[in-house]
Motif scaffolding. Structure first.
Motif, PDB file in Angstrom:
ATOM      1  N   LEU A  83       0.834  -1.207   0.000  1.00 29.42           N
ATOM      2  CA  LEU A  83       0.000   0.000   0.000  1.00 29.42           C
ATOM      3  C   LEU A  83       0.866   1.254   0.000  1.00 29.42           C
ATOM      4  CD1 LEU A  83      -3.006   0.712  -0.173  1.00 29.42           C
ATOM      5  CD2 LEU A  83      -2.904   1.208   2.258  1.00 29.42           C
ATOM      6  N   ALA A  84       2.001   1.209   0.686  1.00 26.94           N
ATOM      7  CA  ALA A  84       2.927   2.350   0.649  1.00 26.94           C
ATOM      8  C   ALA A  84       3.393   2.605  -0.782  1.00 26.94           C
ATOM      9  CB  ALA A  84       4.118   2.095   1.566  1.00 26.94           C
ATOM     10  N   THR A  85       3.679   1.549  -1.516  1.00 24.46           N
ATOM     11  CA  THR A  85       4.088   1.683  -2.917  1.00 24.46           C
ATOM     12  C   THR A  85       2.945   2.251  -3.746  1.00 24.46           C
ATOM     13  OG1 THR A  85       5.670  -0.125  -2.718  1.00 24.46           O
ATOM     14  CG2 THR A  85       4.916   0.397  -4.937  1.00 24.46           C
ATOM     15  N   THR A  86       1.730   1.780  -3.511  1.00 20.12           N
ATOM     16  CA  THR A  86       0.556   2.285  -4.226  1.00 20.12           C
ATOM     17  C   THR A  86       0.419   3.794  -4.023  1.00 20.12           C
ATOM     18  OG1 THR A  86      -0.629   0.186  -3.968  1.00 20.12           O
ATOM     19  CG2 THR A  86      -1.970   2.136  -4.400  1.00 20.12           C
ATOM     20  N   VAL A  87       0.545   4.220  -2.786  1.00 18.06           N
ATOM     21  CA  VAL A  87       0.389   5.645  -2.462  1.00 18.06           C
ATOM     22  C   VAL A  87       1.497   6.469  -3.128  1.00 18.06           C
ATOM     23  CG1 VAL A  87       0.455   7.325  -0.577  1.00 18.06           C
ATOM     24  CG2 VAL A  87      -0.896   5.230  -0.344  1.00 18.06           C
ATOM     25  N   ALA A  88       2.717   5.994  -3.042  1.00 16.68           N
ATOM     26  CA  ALA A  88       3.859   6.747  -3.579  1.00 16.68           C
ATOM     27  C   ALA A  88       3.856   6.813  -5.102  1.00 16.68           C
ATOM     28  CB  ALA A  88       5.163   6.126  -3.089  1.00 16.68           C
ATOM     29  N   ALA A  89       3.237   5.836  -5.760  1.00 22.35           N
ATOM     30  CA  ALA A  89       3.333   5.737  -7.225  1.00 22.35           C
ATOM     31  C   ALA A  89       2.197   6.417  -7.981  1.00 22.35           C
ATOM     32  CB  ALA A  89       3.405   4.263  -7.626  1.00 22.35           C
ATOM     33  N   ASN A  90       1.266   7.060  -7.302  1.00 19.13           N
ATOM     34  CA  ASN A  90       0.124   7.651  -7.995  1.00 19.13           C
ATOM     35  C   ASN A  90       0.585   8.710  -8.994  1.00 19.13           C
ATOM     36  OD1 ASN A  90      -2.222   9.030  -8.796  1.00 19.13           O
ATOM     37  ND2 ASN A  90      -3.245   8.562  -6.876  1.00 19.13           N
ATOM     38  N   PRO A  91       0.482   8.416 -10.295  1.00 20.44           N
ATOM     39  CA  PRO A  91       0.993   9.351 -11.306  1.00 20.44           C
ATOM     40  C   PRO A  91       0.176  10.635 -11.414  1.00 20.44           C
ATOM     41  CG  PRO A  91      -0.186   7.566 -12.375  1.00 20.44           C
ATOM     42  CD  PRO A  91      -0.125   7.230 -10.903  1.00 20.44           C
ATOM     43  N   PHE A  92      -1.072  10.590 -11.002  1.00 17.47           N
ATOM     44  CA  PHE A  92      -1.917  11.774 -11.118  1.00 17.47           C
ATOM     45  C   PHE A  92      -1.599  12.814 -10.048  1.00 17.47           C
ATOM     46  CE2 PHE A  92      -4.567   8.408 -13.131  1.00 17.47           C
ATOM     47  CZ  PHE A  92      -4.479   8.905 -14.424  1.00 17.47           C
ATOM     48  N   LEU A  93      -1.113  12.370  -8.901  1.00 14.92           N
ATOM     49  CA  LEU A  93      -0.708  13.328  -7.863  1.00 14.92           C
ATOM     50  C   LEU A  93       0.463  14.165  -8.350  1.00 14.92           C
ATOM     51  CD1 LEU A  93      -0.846  11.470  -4.448  1.00 14.92           C
ATOM     52  CD2 LEU A  93      -2.304  13.310  -5.262  1.00 14.92           C
ATOM     53  N   GLN A  94       1.388  13.519  -9.026  1.00 14.47           N
ATOM     54  CA  GLN A  94       2.562  14.233  -9.527  1.00 14.47           C
ATOM     55  C   GLN A  94       2.182  15.237 -10.613  1.00 14.47           C
ATOM     56  OE1 GLN A  94       4.243  10.504 -10.217  1.00 14.47           O
ATOM     57  NE2 GLN A  94       4.510  10.227  -8.020  1.00 14.47           N
ATOM     58  N   SER A  95       0.998  15.049 -11.207  1.00  8.51           N
ATOM     59  CA  SER A  95       0.515  15.977 -12.234  1.00  8.51           C
ATOM     60  C   SER A  95      -0.254  17.147 -11.637  1.00  8.51           C
ATOM     61  CB  SER A  95      -0.404  15.240 -13.216  1.00  8.51           C
ATOM     62  OG  SER A  95       0.278  14.186 -13.836  1.00  8.51           O
ATOM     63  N   GLY A  96      -0.413  17.146 -10.312  1.00  6.18           N
ATOM     64  CA  GLY A  96      -1.111  18.241  -9.640  1.00  6.18           C
ATOM     65  C   GLY A  96      -2.618  18.183  -9.728  1.00  6.18           C
ATOM     66  N   ILE A  97      -3.174  17.028 -10.040  1.00  6.14           N
ATOM     67  CA  ILE A  97      -4.627  16.881 -10.146  1.00  6.14           C
ATOM     68  C   ILE A  97      -5.245  16.870  -8.746  1.00  6.14           C
ATOM     69  CG2 ILE A  97      -6.431  15.242 -10.829  1.00  6.14           C
ATOM     70  CD1 ILE A  97      -4.641  14.520 -13.232  1.00  6.14           C
ATOM     71  N   ASP A  98      -6.423  17.444  -8.619  1.00  7.80           N
ATOM     72  CA  ASP A  98      -7.162  17.501  -7.361  1.00  7.80           C
ATOM     73  C   ASP A  98      -7.353  16.081  -6.817  1.00  7.80           C
ATOM     74  OD1 ASP A  98      -9.015  17.751  -5.308  1.00  7.80           O
ATOM     75  OD2 ASP A  98     -10.492  18.832  -6.523  1.00  7.80           O
ATOM     76  N   PRO A  99      -6.849  15.788  -5.623  1.00 10.10           N
ATOM     77  CA  PRO A  99      -6.958  14.433  -5.061  1.00 10.10           C
ATOM     78  C   PRO A  99      -8.399  13.942  -4.875  1.00 10.10           C
ATOM     79  CG  PRO A  99      -5.352  15.714  -3.824  1.00 10.10           C
ATOM     80  CD  PRO A  99      -6.042  16.655  -4.768  1.00 10.10           C
ATOM     81  N   SER A 100      -9.364  14.862  -4.776  1.00 12.75           N
ATOM     82  CA  SER A 100     -10.757  14.430  -4.605  1.00 12.75           C
ATOM     83  C   SER A 100     -11.311  13.767  -5.868  1.00 12.75           C
ATOM     84  CB  SER A 100     -11.645  15.598  -4.188  1.00 12.75           C
ATOM     85  OG  SER A 100     -11.813  16.505  -5.256  1.00 12.75           O
ATOM     86  N   LEU A 101     -10.598  13.886  -6.981  1.00 15.26           N
ATOM     87  CA  LEU A 101     -11.023  13.280  -8.249  1.00 15.26           C
ATOM     88  C   LEU A 101     -10.299  11.973  -8.532  1.00 15.26           C
ATOM     89  CD1 LEU A 101     -11.004  16.527 -10.428  1.00 15.26           C
ATOM     90  CD2 LEU A 101     -12.953  15.493  -9.229  1.00 15.26           C
ATOM     91  N   LEU A 102      -9.500  11.509  -7.570  1.00 15.58           N
ATOM     92  CA  LEU A 102      -8.653  10.328  -7.778  1.00 15.58           C
ATOM     93  C   LEU A 102      -9.195   9.102  -7.054  1.00 15.58           C
ATOM     94  CD1 LEU A 102      -5.134  11.977  -7.415  1.00 15.58           C
ATOM     95  CD2 LEU A 102      -6.511  11.653  -9.486  1.00 15.58           C
ATOM     96  N   HIS A 103      -8.971   7.960  -7.674  1.00 16.54           N
ATOM     97  CA  HIS A 103      -9.392   6.664  -7.133  1.00 16.54           C
ATOM     98  C   HIS A 103      -8.298   5.650  -7.472  1.00 16.54           C
ATOM     99  CE1 HIS A 103     -13.692   7.922  -6.660  1.00 16.54           C
ATOM    100  NE2 HIS A 103     -13.273   8.806  -7.548  1.00 16.54           N
ATOM    101  N   VAL A 104      -8.318   4.536  -6.750  1.00 11.90           N
ATOM    102  CA  VAL A 104      -7.443   3.412  -7.079  1.00 11.90           C
ATOM    103  C   VAL A 104      -8.312   2.168  -7.151  1.00 11.90           C
ATOM    104  CG1 VAL A 104      -5.478   1.978  -6.377  1.00 11.90           C
ATOM    105  CG2 VAL A 104      -5.464   4.432  -5.888  1.00 11.90           C
ATOM    106  N   MET A 105      -8.145   1.410  -8.230  1.00  9.13           N
ATOM    107  CA  MET A 105      -8.771   0.107  -8.325  1.00  9.13           C
ATOM    108  C   MET A 105      -7.676  -0.915  -8.025  1.00  9.13           C
ATOM    109  SD  MET A 105     -11.060  -1.607 -11.337  1.00  9.13           S
ATOM    110  CE  MET A 105     -12.083  -0.124 -11.369  1.00  9.13           C
ATOM    111  N   PHE A 106      -7.885  -1.660  -6.953  1.00 10.59           N
ATOM    112  CA  PHE A 106      -6.932  -2.691  -6.554  1.00 10.59           C
ATOM    113  C   PHE A 106      -7.296  -3.974  -7.285  1.00 10.59           C
ATOM    114  CE2 PHE A 106      -7.096   0.400  -3.157  1.00 10.59           C
ATOM    115  CZ  PHE A 106      -5.759   0.595  -2.864  1.00 10.59           C
ATOM    116  N   LEU A 107      -6.357  -4.516  -8.046  1.00 17.09           N
ATOM    117  CA  LEU A 107      -6.608  -5.716  -8.831  1.00 17.09           C
ATOM    118  C   LEU A 107      -6.068  -6.944  -8.108  1.00 17.09           C
ATOM    119  CD1 LEU A 107      -5.562  -4.332 -12.339  1.00 17.09           C
ATOM    120  CD2 LEU A 107      -7.837  -4.333 -11.281  1.00 17.09           C
ATOM    121  N   ALA A 108      -6.786  -8.051  -8.242  1.00 12.53           N
ATOM    122  CA  ALA A 108      -6.356  -9.298  -7.602  1.00 12.53           C
ATOM    123  C   ALA A 108      -5.086  -9.835  -8.247  1.00 12.53           C
ATOM    124  CB  ALA A 108      -7.466 -10.336  -7.674  1.00 12.53           C
TER     125      ALA A 108
END
Length: 186
Positions: A83-108
């Motif tokens: 989960l730490a890797t998931t949080v650190a790797a979000n490419p949209f955060l680095q683009s400055g996109i509003d975090p309220s518009l972001l989601h993560v789909m966790f795949l099995a």
């Protein structure tokens, strides 16, 4: 010695009056499966726990839900490190996109390059997605209710099972797992 923390993400419980599973019952199922230090977050199936083998706990809980409640529920796990890797790797955060518009789909499962190539980037424009390993990052400017980038679309295309969480929930789960805020890129 205490086992490492993990999170279980259940799909499709307590949504729209279907697949009702009280959190007290869910906590008890995890306890019966051998998990320790169990905490739930909101009613939609987020469980932080400790166990030597989180995937085995998830398998037991999934089977017990089917037996006791008569419905199938996918249960996807991530370790605190994952989960730490998931949080650190979000490419949209680095683009400055509003975090309220972001989601993560966790795949099995991680999909093959052939299946990944079948994903259509314009399937639900202006919505965007980025697949990194078993994490599918979503930028949904018109909201999750209006997108065509659904779990059904990704499950069918990638031949796996996913469950989606908004970015705020992802960060809350990271905190519950004991990840320091610096690792959360919030």
């Amino acid at each position: 010695m205490s086992h490492p923390p993990a999170v279980a993400l259940l799909r499709g419980i307590n949504v729209g009056g279907k697949n009702i599973l009280p959190m007290k019952s869910l906590t008890e199922l995890f306890h019966q499966a051998g998990a320790e230090d169990i905490k739930t977050y909101i009613q939609s199936g987020n469980v932080v726990f400790r166990a030597a083998h989180p995937d085995k706990i998830a398998t037991k809980v999934r089977a017990k839900i089917l037996t006791d409640f008569s419905f199938k529920v996918p249960v996807i796990t991530r370790s605190a490190a994952e989960l730490a890797t998931t949080v650190a790797a979000n490419p949209f955060l680095q683009s400055g996109i509003d975090p309220s518009l972001l989601h993560v789909m966790f795949l099995a499962d991680q999909s093959s390059p052939e299946l990944i190539a079948k994903l259509d980037p314009s399937h639900s424009s202006p919505d965007e997605f980025a697949l990194i390993g078993r994490d599918l990052y979503l930028h949904l400017p018109n909201g999750a209710a209006r997108t065509k980038l659904t779990t059904a679309y990704f499950d069918a295309t990638l031949k796996t099972t996913g469950t989606q969480r908004n970015w705020r929930t992802v960060l809350t789960l990271a905190t519950m797992l004991g990840l320091p805020p610096a690792q959360q890129n919030s």
